[in-house]
Design a protein around this motif. Structure first.
Motif, PDB file in Angstrom:
ATOM      1  N   ASP A 654      -1.044 -20.450   1.736  1.00 14.68           N
ATOM      2  CA  ASP A 654      -1.907 -19.630   0.901  1.00 14.68           C
ATOM      3  C   ASP A 654      -2.199 -18.285   1.546  1.00 14.68           C
ATOM      4  OD1 ASP A 654      -2.370 -21.602  -1.176  1.00 14.68           O
ATOM      5  OD2 ASP A 654      -3.596 -22.682   0.291  1.00 14.68           O
ATOM      6  N   GLU A 655      -2.113 -18.263   2.866  1.00 12.51           N
ATOM      7  CA  GLU A 655      -2.510 -17.045   3.564  1.00 12.51           C
ATOM      8  C   GLU A 655      -1.798 -17.009   4.907  1.00 12.51           C
ATOM      9  OE1 GLU A 655      -6.696 -14.848   4.931  1.00 12.51           O
ATOM     10  OE2 GLU A 655      -6.707 -16.648   3.672  1.00 12.51           O
ATOM     11  N   VAL A 656      -1.442 -15.801   5.336  1.00 14.95           N
ATOM     12  CA  VAL A 656      -0.827 -15.596   6.647  1.00 14.95           C
ATOM     13  C   VAL A 656      -1.691 -14.613   7.423  1.00 14.95           C
ATOM     14  CG1 VAL A 656       1.163 -14.749   7.920  1.00 14.95           C
ATOM     15  CG2 VAL A 656       1.499 -16.052   5.822  1.00 14.95           C
ATOM     16  N   VAL A 657      -2.049 -15.000   8.632  1.00 14.98           N
ATOM     17  CA  VAL A 657      -2.863 -14.140   9.494  1.00 14.98           C
ATOM     18  C   VAL A 657      -2.045 -13.824  10.736  1.00 14.98           C
ATOM     19  CG1 VAL A 657      -4.989 -13.938  10.817  1.00 14.98           C
ATOM     20  CG2 VAL A 657      -4.988 -15.167   8.651  1.00 14.98           C
ATOM     21  N   GLY A 658      -1.726 -12.569  10.926  1.00 10.96           N
ATOM     22  CA  GLY A 658      -0.915 -12.190  12.076  1.00 10.96           C
ATOM     23  C   GLY A 658      -1.238 -10.788  12.528  1.00 10.96           C
ATOM     24  N   GLY A 659      -0.547 -10.356  13.571  1.00  8.78           N
ATOM     25  CA  GLY A 659      -0.760  -9.023  14.090  1.00  8.78           C
ATOM     26  C   GLY A 659      -0.017  -7.980  13.269  1.00  8.78           C
ATOM     27  N   GLN A 660      -0.376  -6.737  13.480  1.00 17.50           N
ATOM     28  CA  GLN A 660       0.262  -5.632  12.774  1.00 17.50           C
ATOM     29  C   GLN A 660       0.582  -4.544  13.786  1.00 17.50           C
ATOM     30  OE1 GLN A 660      -2.149  -3.543   9.869  1.00 17.50           O
ATOM     31  NE2 GLN A 660      -0.404  -3.434   8.467  1.00 17.50           N
ATOM     32  N   MET A 661       1.853  -4.092  13.776  1.00 16.24           N
ATOM     33  CA  MET A 661       2.252  -3.058  14.721  1.00 16.24           C
ATOM     34  C   MET A 661       1.766  -1.682  14.261  1.00 16.24           C
ATOM     35  SD  MET A 661       3.950  -4.520  17.211  1.00 16.24           S
ATOM     36  CE  MET A 661       4.959  -3.247  17.979  1.00 16.24           C
ATOM     37  N   HIS A 662       1.411  -0.868  15.233  1.00 16.96           N
ATOM     38  CA  HIS A 662       1.041   0.510  14.925  1.00 16.96           C
ATOM     39  C   HIS A 662       2.302   1.281  14.546  1.00 16.96           C
ATOM     40  CE1 HIS A 662       0.125   4.752  16.139  1.00 16.96           C
ATOM     41  NE2 HIS A 662      -0.919   4.483  15.359  1.00 16.96           N
ATOM     42  N   VAL A 663       2.203   2.051  13.464  1.00 21.09           N
ATOM     43  CA  VAL A 663       3.352   2.798  12.948  1.00 21.09           C
ATOM     44  C   VAL A 663       3.037   4.302  12.950  1.00 21.09           C
ATOM     45  CG1 VAL A 663       4.907   3.155  10.979  1.00 21.09           C
ATOM     46  CG2 VAL A 663       4.003   0.868  11.473  1.00 21.09           C
ATOM     47  N   LYS A 664       3.984   5.095  13.416  1.00 25.91           N
ATOM     48  CA  LYS A 664       3.833   6.556  13.399  1.00 25.91           C
ATOM     49  C   LYS A 664       5.155   7.159  12.905  1.00 25.91           C
ATOM     50  CE  LYS A 664       2.577  10.535  16.243  1.00 25.91           C
ATOM     51  NZ  LYS A 664       2.209  11.006  17.608  1.00 25.91           N
ATOM     52  N   ASP A 665       5.042   7.925  11.856  1.00 25.83           N
ATOM     53  CA  ASP A 665       6.223   8.553  11.256  1.00 25.83           C
ATOM     54  C   ASP A 665       7.270   7.519  10.882  1.00 25.83           C
ATOM     55  OD1 ASP A 665       5.029  11.064  11.660  1.00 25.83           O
ATOM     56  OD2 ASP A 665       5.922  11.236  13.668  1.00 25.83           O
ATOM     57  N   GLY A 666       6.807   6.388  10.394  1.00 24.42           N
ATOM     58  CA  GLY A 666       7.707   5.347   9.917  1.00 24.42           C
ATOM     59  C   GLY A 666       8.331   4.494  10.999  1.00 24.42           C
ATOM     60  N   GLN A 667       7.958   4.735  12.253  1.00 25.02           N
ATOM     61  CA  GLN A 667       8.526   3.969  13.360  1.00 25.02           C
ATOM     62  C   GLN A 667       7.422   3.201  14.102  1.00 25.02           C
ATOM     63  OE1 GLN A 667      10.667   6.840  15.782  1.00 25.02           O
ATOM     64  NE2 GLN A 667      12.601   6.290  14.785  1.00 25.02           N
ATOM     65  N   LEU A 668       7.813   2.032  14.603  1.00 25.80           N
ATOM     66  CA  LEU A 668       6.880   1.224  15.398  1.00 25.80           C
ATOM     67  C   LEU A 668       6.696   1.878  16.762  1.00 25.80           C
ATOM     68  CD1 LEU A 668       8.218  -2.395  14.649  1.00 25.80           C
ATOM     69  CD2 LEU A 668       6.617  -1.015  13.323  1.00 25.80           C
ATOM     70  N   THR A 669       5.443   1.993  17.184  1.00 22.58           N
ATOM     71  CA  THR A 669       5.162   2.625  18.475  1.00 22.58           C
ATOM     72  C   THR A 669       5.224   1.635  19.634  1.00 22.58           C
ATOM     73  OG1 THR A 669       2.783   2.199  18.279  1.00 22.58           O
ATOM     74  CG2 THR A 669       3.634   4.266  17.324  1.00 22.58           C
ATOM     75  N   GLY A 670       5.287   0.343  19.331  1.00 22.00           N
ATOM     76  CA  GLY A 670       5.261  -0.666  20.392  1.00 22.00           C
ATOM     77  C   GLY A 670       3.865  -1.155  20.704  1.00 22.00           C
TER      78      GLY A 670
END
Length: 771
Positions: A654-670
């Motif tokens: 019913d639900e997914v709880v997870g982390g979210q990567m920081h994105v800058k200019d469409g790219q993952l910053t790590g």
């Protein structure tokens, strides 16, 4: 001197009784009520919580020891006794309240029931209690005859015959009491020294670091408290042995006698000291076999019946000095009715001098009984009892040390390897063996003084007191130990009495492990949440493998060798981070996604990555999630990694709880957009989630695989350890949590289940990632 014709009646005496809720005290109270109807009894009772003295009295009078008396007098008679004969004095020996001024007899039977308590507790209860009692008696103006109940073993470490007389030592018991009372303060200060605290914290981090900082703090403080207790126990044991006593219990009972002699008899008071040996179940009164919980010898007897004692460091010719509790009570009341003319009198209520029971004879009786009445084994069938050869204490102790070393070595080997159903079963078996070994070690230490003793307690005064009782009353009120047939008493009375206290004879115990048992049917409820951990639980994977799947699915297999080589080069860094803190490892490893376009990652996850993940997903996990949904439960998939990577299995929940990567200019910053949801962070999230959603955590379910999951799993009423690592498996076994083994299923089967999940709804998205 004991009179030639002893009195047996207490008439209308006012009796003050301490320890009335204890084993001997209960039996004394019952005898006073049933056999001495003219007496008035003041009962010192400590209140517990909201239960006052009267409440505790009524609870006490419902115990089995009073059953025959209640039947004889009826409920009206019980109420009359409560109203007219029994007076409650609320308080304890630590702060004895003002006592009545008309007390005729005092029976002081209260004491600690442990042989090895912390030194300050032993002194406060046994010595401080005696001081408080005799000072309160003196202040009351009463001039009663005091019967001070002690123990035969107050004589300490010695050999040969011990007379019924004042103890022959010159230890300054007041100085010892003062030192014992200050011991806790000294040890508490030592436990707070920075070096000692660092040791506690280092050990706690090693054991509980993955659970989070609060778990480490709790474990560190628990270790400090346990260290303090252990040091105080050792202080009591060591001080007792240094002064010539077996343990702190016998040492403080000896000092309590000295307090009675100096503070009561020394100021003109009448004093009788009754010293029982090892008190066990009743021979006849109030009924054969009456006992209130396990007494001194009983844990040893039952451990033998359970097969836990393959050998024991006892001397076969040592006398195990047993005495039935009704003999002890009769001797106490006979002494109470016949105060000495001047100097204190001493009575050994024992069997070793008149009717000795050698340890080898006790062993033969125990073996005979459990051979004829074997205990059931948890694995089915009966437990065979061992044969003892009595090789000597040192031989047994060396064997125990070797057994412990082998067990610890094997535990380390299994804990380092991969956790499988087989290794978990082996670790559970080792945990059982460790428990059995600790039982044997504890018993060898505890009973050493009682099964290797060469002491014989003279009972001349006690036999004379019995002989002075009118012959027509001796069968009921006497204590002729010579008349006891030990084999008949043990086989027909005592052993059946203590085995009926165990559940082993009423139902077969459950197996120690829940692994492999069918899951219980899920109740239909809408206030229940089922939380599933992703990595290692729902999917047979970890962050490293997920990254490799992404690389191989997005850049092809040609990228695999370079990615693996790069990971291997950084592996020591990752391992150190993982051991220290799960969140640190996640942050460190997810830096590898730096520079990856977000759109490309999502495309990869929806493509070849999904095929790989479904091939590593446990079909049982998807079926279990579907069953929870069907029961109306809220299903939540949780990961400490990137929520995007859960997409292939998200529809099953019913639900997914997870982390979210920081994105800058469409790219993952790590970098993560927020701290990863692991260990204590996940526990705090779960509490808040349940509060906001109105879910009952005590009825909810959790599925996790790692020791790091312990801190949130323990919040739930139905925790499941799925494919657990060795430390979680050990903890789950200790807490009797369910252990499940889930294996990866086929892609086709999992796709079909996912199609059903998709049809039933789209998972929600929440803070921190996809929901």
């Amino acid at each position: 001197m004991t009179p030639k014709r002893a009195k047996t009646e207490l008439g209308d005496a006012h009796v003050f009784l301490t320890g009335g809720t204890g084993f001997v005290g209960q039996a004394v109270l019952e005898r006073l009520l049933s056999t001495h109807p003219g007496t008035t009894i003041s009962l010192l009772v400590r209140t517990k919580g909201s239960a006052g003295g009267d409440d505790r009295l009524r609870t006490l009078l419902r115990k089995p020891v009073f059953k025959a008396w209640r039947a004889a007098v009826g409920e009206a008679g019980v109420e009359d006794a409560v109203a007219r004969r029994i007076r409650i004095v609320e308080g304890g020996l630590g702060s004895v309240p003002e006592l009545p001024g008309d007390i005729d007899v005092v029976i002081h039977s209260a004491s600690t029931v442990s042989f090895d308590p912390p030194i300050d507790q032993a002194f406060d209860t046994n010595v401080g209690g005696a001081i408080g009692l005799y000072e309160a008696l003196r202040a009351s103006g009463s001039t009663p005859h005091v019967v001070h109940v002690s123990t035969c073993y107050v004589g300490g470490l010695r050999k040969g015959v011990v007379p019924e007389a004042r103890l022959g030592h010159d230890v300054d018991w007041r100085a010892e009491y003062a030192a014992a009372r200050s011991a806790r303060e000294r040890v508490e200060l030592l436990s707070r020294h920075p070096d000692q605290l660092r040791e506690f914290m280092d050990r706690a981090r090693a054991e509980h670091g993955k659970e989070g900082p609060q778990a480490v703090a709790r474990a560190s403080e628990e270790a400090r408290v346990a260290w303090v207790t252990a040091r105080l126990v050792d202080a009591g044991r060591t001080r007792a042995e240094s002064l010539g006593w077996t343990d702190v219990y016998t040492l403080t009972k000896a000092f309590a006698e000295r307090a009675a002699e100096e503070l009561w008899a020394g100021t003109g008071g009448s004093l009788s000291v009754v010293r029982p040996a090892i008190i066990e179940s009743a021979l006849a009164h109030p009924f054969p076999g009456w006992i209130d919980g396990f007494k001194v010898a009983d844990p040893l007897i039952l451990a033998y019946g359970r097969g836990l004692l393959p050998e024991f460091p006892g001397l076969p010719d040592s006398v195990l000095d047993l005495i039935p509790v009704d003999h002890v009570v009769n001797a106490i009341l006979a002494a109470a009715a016949n105060p000495p003319g001047g100097e204190p009198e001493y009575f050994h209520v024992s069997s070793g001098a008149t009717n000795p029971l050698p340890f080898h004879q006790m062993y033969e009786n125990v073996r005979e009984y459990f051979t004829a009445n074997p205990m059931p084994s948890p694995r089915g069938g009966d437990i065979p009892v061992p044969t003892w050869r009595f090789p000597g204490g040192r031989t047994v102790e060396r064997a125990l040390r070797r057994s412990r070393a082998r067990l610890e070595r094997r535990e380390r080997q299994l804990s380092r390897g991969r956790s499988t159903a087989r290794t978990r079963a082996q670790l559970a078996e080792l945990a059982t063996r460790r428990s059995d070994l600790e039982t044997l070690e504890n018993f060898a230490e505890l009973y050493r003084a009682y099964v290797q003793t060469e002491i014989i307690f003279d009972d001349t005064n006690t036999r004379a007191l019995h002989a002075a009782i009118p012959k027509k009353l001796q069968a009921d009120r006497g204590f002729d130990v010579a008349a006891i047939d030990w084999q008949d008493y043990l086989q027909r009375v005592h052993f059946p009495a203590i085995t009926t206290l165990t559940r082993a004879f009423s139902r077969r115990p459950e197996a120690s492990s829940t692994e492999g048992r069918p899951a219980k049917e899920l109740p239909e409820r809408t206030d229940v949440v089922a939380v599933f951990d992703l990595e290692g639980t729902v999917v047979d994977t970890n962050l490293v493998e997920q990254y490799l799947w992404v690389r191989s699915a997005g850049w092809g297999w040609a990228a695999w060798p370079a990615s693996v080589a790069s990971i291997l080069a950084r592996l020591p860094v990752y391992l150190r981070a993982e051991r220290r803190d799960r969140g640190e490892f996640i942050r460190t490893f997810l830096r590898r996604y730096e520079g990856m376009p977000q759109a490309r990652l999502e495309k990869i996850v929806d493509g070849g990555y999904a095929d790989t993940m479904l091939g590593h997903t446990a079909t049982t996990a998807l079926e279990r999630a579907a069953a929870h949904r069907a029961a109306g439960h809220r299903t939540v998939l949780v990961t400490g990694s990137i929520g995007t990577l859960t997409a292939p299995v998200a529809a099953a929940f019913d639900e997914v709880v997870g982390g979210q990567m920081h994105v800058k200019d469409g790219q993952l910053t790590g970098y993560l957009g927020r701290p990863p949801l692991v260990d204590e962070a996940r526990a705090n999230w779960l509490r808040q989630y349940a509060e906001r959603g109105g879910y009952d955590l005590s009825a909810s379910y959790g599925y996790g695989d790692s020791h790091a999951d312990l801190v949130w799993l323990e919040l739930l009423g139905h925790p499941h350890a799925v494919n657990p690592d060795s430390r979680l498996a050990r903890e789950a076994g200790r807490r009797r949590w369910r252990i499940d083994t889930w294996k990866s299923g086929s892609r086709a089967a999992n796709r079909a289940l996912m199609a059903e999940g998709t049809a039933s709804g789209t998972p929600e998205e929440g803070a921190g990632g996809r929901r």
